[in-house]
Design a protein around this motif. Structure first.
Motif, PDB file in Angstrom:
ATOM      1  N   LEU A 250      17.730  38.478 118.899  1.00 54.14           N
ATOM      2  CA  LEU A 250      16.694  38.615 118.450  1.00 54.14           C
ATOM      3  C   LEU A 250      16.484  39.661 117.138  1.00 54.14           C
ATOM      4  O   LEU A 250      17.074  40.827 117.253  1.00 54.14           O
ATOM      5  N   PRO A 251      16.085  39.560 116.186  1.00 60.58           N
ATOM      6  CA  PRO A 251      15.795  40.311 114.991  1.00 60.58           C
ATOM      7  C   PRO A 251      14.805  41.501 115.281  1.00 60.58           C
ATOM      8  O   PRO A 251      13.829  41.210 115.941  1.00 60.58           O
ATOM      9  N   ASP A 252      15.047  42.533 114.755  1.00 63.81           N
ATOM     10  CA  ASP A 252      13.773  43.559 114.528  1.00 63.81           C
ATOM     11  C   ASP A 252      12.799  42.734 113.571  1.00 63.81           C
ATOM     12  O   ASP A 252      13.103  41.973 112.667  1.00 63.81           O
ATOM     13  N   ILE A 253      11.554  43.275 113.755  1.00 65.80           N
ATOM     14  CA  ILE A 253      10.534  42.604 112.897  1.00 65.80           C
ATOM     15  C   ILE A 253       9.556  43.694 112.271  1.00 65.80           C
ATOM     16  O   ILE A 253       8.967  44.453 113.270  1.00 65.80           O
ATOM     17  N   PRO A 400      15.421  52.362 115.526  1.00 66.85           N
ATOM     18  CA  PRO A 400      16.791  52.708 115.658  1.00 66.85           C
ATOM     19  C   PRO A 400      17.806  51.523 115.816  1.00 66.85           C
ATOM     20  O   PRO A 400      17.617  50.359 115.797  1.00 66.85           O
ATOM     21  N   ASP A 401      19.264  51.788 115.294  1.00 71.02           N
ATOM     22  CA  ASP A 401      19.994  50.738 115.445  1.00 71.02           C
ATOM     23  C   ASP A 401      20.468  50.305 116.727  1.00 71.02           C
ATOM     24  O   ASP A 401      21.166  49.099 116.905  1.00 71.02           O
ATOM     25  N   GLU A 402      20.361  50.973 117.787  1.00 67.64           N
ATOM     26  CA  GLU A 402      20.381  50.364 119.227  1.00 67.64           C
ATOM     27  C   GLU A 402      19.001  50.021 120.021  1.00 67.64           C
ATOM     28  O   GLU A 402      18.233  50.720 119.653  1.00 67.64           O
ATOM     29  N   GLY A 403      19.332  49.705 121.062  1.00 69.70           N
ATOM     30  CA  GLY A 403      18.049  49.464 121.841  1.00 69.70           C
ATOM     31  C   GLY A 403      17.549  48.079 121.892  1.00 69.70           C
ATOM     32  O   GLY A 403      17.838  47.271 121.231  1.00 69.70           O
ATOM     33  N   PRO A 404      16.395  47.959 122.428  1.00 73.84           N
ATOM     34  CA  PRO A 404      15.547  46.506 122.546  1.00 73.84           C
ATOM     35  C   PRO A 404      15.297  46.230 121.202  1.00 73.84           C
ATOM     36  O   PRO A 404      14.960  47.283 120.355  1.00 73.84           O
ATOM     37  N   PRO A 405      14.998  45.021 120.830  1.00 74.94           N
ATOM     38  CA  PRO A 405      14.393  44.850 119.355  1.00 74.94           C
ATOM     39  C   PRO A 405      13.056  45.285 119.275  1.00 74.94           C
ATOM     40  O   PRO A 405      12.294  45.495 120.076  1.00 74.94           O
ATOM     41  N   ARG A 406      12.876  45.774 118.021  1.00 74.01           N
ATOM     42  CA  ARG A 406      11.309  46.317 117.777  1.00 74.01           C
ATOM     43  C   ARG A 406      10.525  45.467 116.801  1.00 74.01           C
ATOM     44  O   ARG A 406      11.170  44.631 115.909  1.00 74.01           O
TER      45      ARG A 406
END
Length: 603
Positions: A250-253, A400-406
């Motif tokens: 999933l991408p960050d949005i 952030p570059d890590e963690g769940p998608p934002r």
């Protein structure tokens, strides 16, 4: 006791009532004269219109208000003066709204005025000329002086109570719109058109128009037709019944709603090469186009609500400001769908969080965090509000570059008006901006100020896109303007290249994917309530039947001329059901009993 003696108190009571009626008649004549002077409906005499009859109808509410104040204070002059001040404030607010937004005051505006006054936003629109300050001070001194008026000796005991009850009864029944009031304020005589506030107020007058709008839209919304919604869903069954969850990462949005972001090249006399360099460069390699929005010059939350909910304001005519009633309970939309997919959802807005009822509404729509003005203190301002550059930095800190998608939803304030005497940081740059020579000096200054703030917003977009493009994590950027800036006199003088009215103009939008940074610049016109379906489709999150249907409808919609969505009748039923959280039950019923609810034909 003789009959003549017994009749004396009764005769005195009748004389008292007659005296009060005569006083109220004189006061009503006073309000007729004041309203004929102040109300724009009477600025130009219309021989075809019963102007004095309309003035009388507009004078009834202030007459009843004066009666209530009189019975409360027992001071007639003081009560009359308070009513004068209230009327003056009412017409001044109406004039300001007409000047900046080209729409009159409406009942829902009183919620906004009482809603923390916008954290100071509305204060910037108040008159500040010396003559206005002097006039306000003089009015206050008169008010203080009239407080010394002796109370009416005879207006006490039963008389005071009786007249107060009469005033309360008449005022309450007028607000409720019971007969015979509706017969006194008929739609036909007032030429009232609920879909055209300007026409209604020009013919009915401000006060009578406010009454009619209150009667029309204060009650519950009409019930949607489930069969129309069912027919629509049935026609697109193959679209939504085969939806499946995405399997890709999933991408960050990031979604940026840019305040008053508009393409000035739509105006005569302004060249495209002079503005929006960053937007145009990014649009050339992104999905982009014209965006139809439900707001003009203001009403930001109308566009905002459409993007977050996927619901079109055209199907909720009783709600000018949706965050007060349409989002007063959990509402399924873009944020809730992303929450269900494991996204951490953040809204950012550098203004008072209580204004427009955003604190409550954004929570109802599912945001885990809401960062507001307190998270920007201290912060750089350029114009009246926090700069778009500061907002961009706040957005980037949430990725952030890590963690769940934002999912980050940012609502800018940088280009917000008014554009008079705006405290900008670089006057030399502002004054060097070229504008059409035919503009009057004051309008030229306002336009230069707006173009200066617009350039700031465009530079912030370029900075944000460049940073997102360097991210190793796939990120989608949806960027759009919420409405045209409030420059109605400039529009009237210059005109638009397409010859259409300001209300018919679109704003720019684009969807940039850093995993496909050179996707060819596909032109796709749209409307703000279609954007969440387009965004979810781009993210390969296509498992919500509602947004699958709206995407299919968008593909069939033509956005030229007078915009009207395809499947207008079906959407007018489906969207209210969605807002009431009843659309899922309808979908399940269709899945369980397709033969009973299928229309069998789309004719």
């Amino acid at each position: 006791m003789p009959i003549t003696e017994a009749a004396t108190p009764r005769a005195r009571a009748w004389k008292d009532c007659l005296a009060v009626l005569m006083v109220l008649l004189v006061i009503c004549c006073l309000w007729i004269a004041v309203i004929a002077l102040l109300d724009p409906a009477f600025s130009v005499a219309d021989p075809q219109q019963n102007n004095w009859g309309i003035a009388f109808r507009n004078a009834i509410p202030p007459t009843l208000l004066t009666l209530l104040l009189w019975t409360s204070t027992r001071r007639l002059l003081l009560s009359t003066w308070i009513t004068v001040l209230i009327l003056s404030a009412l017409y001044a607010a109406n004039a300001l709204k007409l000047e900046h937004l080209e729409t009159p005051l409406l009942p829902t505006d009183f919620r906004v005025i009482g809603n923390n006054f916008g954290g100071g936003l509305l204060l910037h629109y108040l008159p500040s000329a010396p003559r206005d300050i002097i006039a306000s001070a003089a009015a206050a001194l008169v008010l203080i002086g009239l407080c010394l008026e002796p109370p009416s000796a005879w207006l006490r005991a039963w008389r005071r109570g009786a007249f107060a009850l009469v005033g309360i009864f008449l005022g309450a029944s007028l607000l409720a719109g019971v007969n015979p009031w509706r017969q006194l304020y008929p739609r036909s005589l007032l030429e009232f058109q609920s879909w055209s506030p300007i026409h209604s107020m020009e013919h009915a007058g401000l006060i009578a128009g406010l009454l009619r709008y209150h009667w029309e839209f204060s009650g519950p919304a009409p019930e949607p037709d489930p069969q129309l919604a069912s027919d629509l869903l049935s026609r697109y069954r193959e679209t939504w019944s085969t939806a499946s969850p995405a399997t890709d990462a999933l991408p960050d949005i990031v979604v940026v709603q840019s305040e008053s972001f508009f393409d000035p090249a739509r105006l005569n006399g302004i060249e495209a090469s002079a503005t929006l360099q960053n937007y145009r460069a990014l649009a050339a390699r992104s999905i982009h186009g014209d965006l139809r929005v439900p707001a003009y010059g203001g009403g930001t939350i109308r566009t905002e609500f459409e993007v977050l909910s996927g619901l079109a304001m055209r199907y909720f005519p009783q709600d000018e400001y949706p965050y007060f009633r349409l989002a007063d309970r959990p509402l399924r939309g873009l944020t809730s769908i992303l929450n269900a997919r494991g996204y951490h959802t953040v809204a950012i807005h550098p203004n008072d969080p209580a204004f427009w009822n955003r604190t409550s509404a954004l929570q109802s729509m599912g945001f885990a965090e809401f960062r507001s003005i307190s998270d920007f203190d201290p912060a750089q301002r350029d114009g009246w509000f926090i700069s778009d550059s500061e907002l961009t930095q706040s957005v980037l800190r949430q990725l952030p570059d890590e963690g769940p998608p934002r999912f980050v939803f940012a609502i800018s304030m940088g280009a917000h008006g008014p554009y008079d005497e705006t405290p900008i940081n670089d006057r030399a740059r502002r004054d060097a901006i070229a504008v059409p020579a035919e503009l009057k000096p004051s309008r030229a200054t306002r336009l230069r100020t707006y173009l200066y703030l617009l350039e700031n917003a465009d530079n912030a977009l370029g900075e944000l896109a460049a940073t997102l493009e360097r991210r190793p994590r796939r990120t989608l950027l949806l960027f759009y303007g919420d409405h045209l800036p409030a420059l109605p006199k400039t529009y009237a003088q210059l005109g638009f290249r397409d010859g259409a009215s300001p209300n018919a103009q679109a704003v720019p939008w684009l969807l940039f994917d850093n995993a496909r940074p050179n996707s060819g610049g596909q032109r796709v016109d749209s409307a703000s309530f279609f954007l969440p379906g387009q965004l979810l489709h781009a993210a390969n999150i296509d498992d919500d039947p509602y947004f699958r249907v709206t995407e299919a409808v968008r593909a069939k919609t033509r956005f030229e001329g007078s915009f009207k969505p395809a499947e207008d009748a079906g959407l007018s039923a489906l969207m209210p059901l969605r807002q009431r959280d009843q659309e899922q039950a309808l979908i399940q019923t269709l899945l369980d009993e397709p033969a009973q609810l299928s229309i069998g034909s789309s004719e």
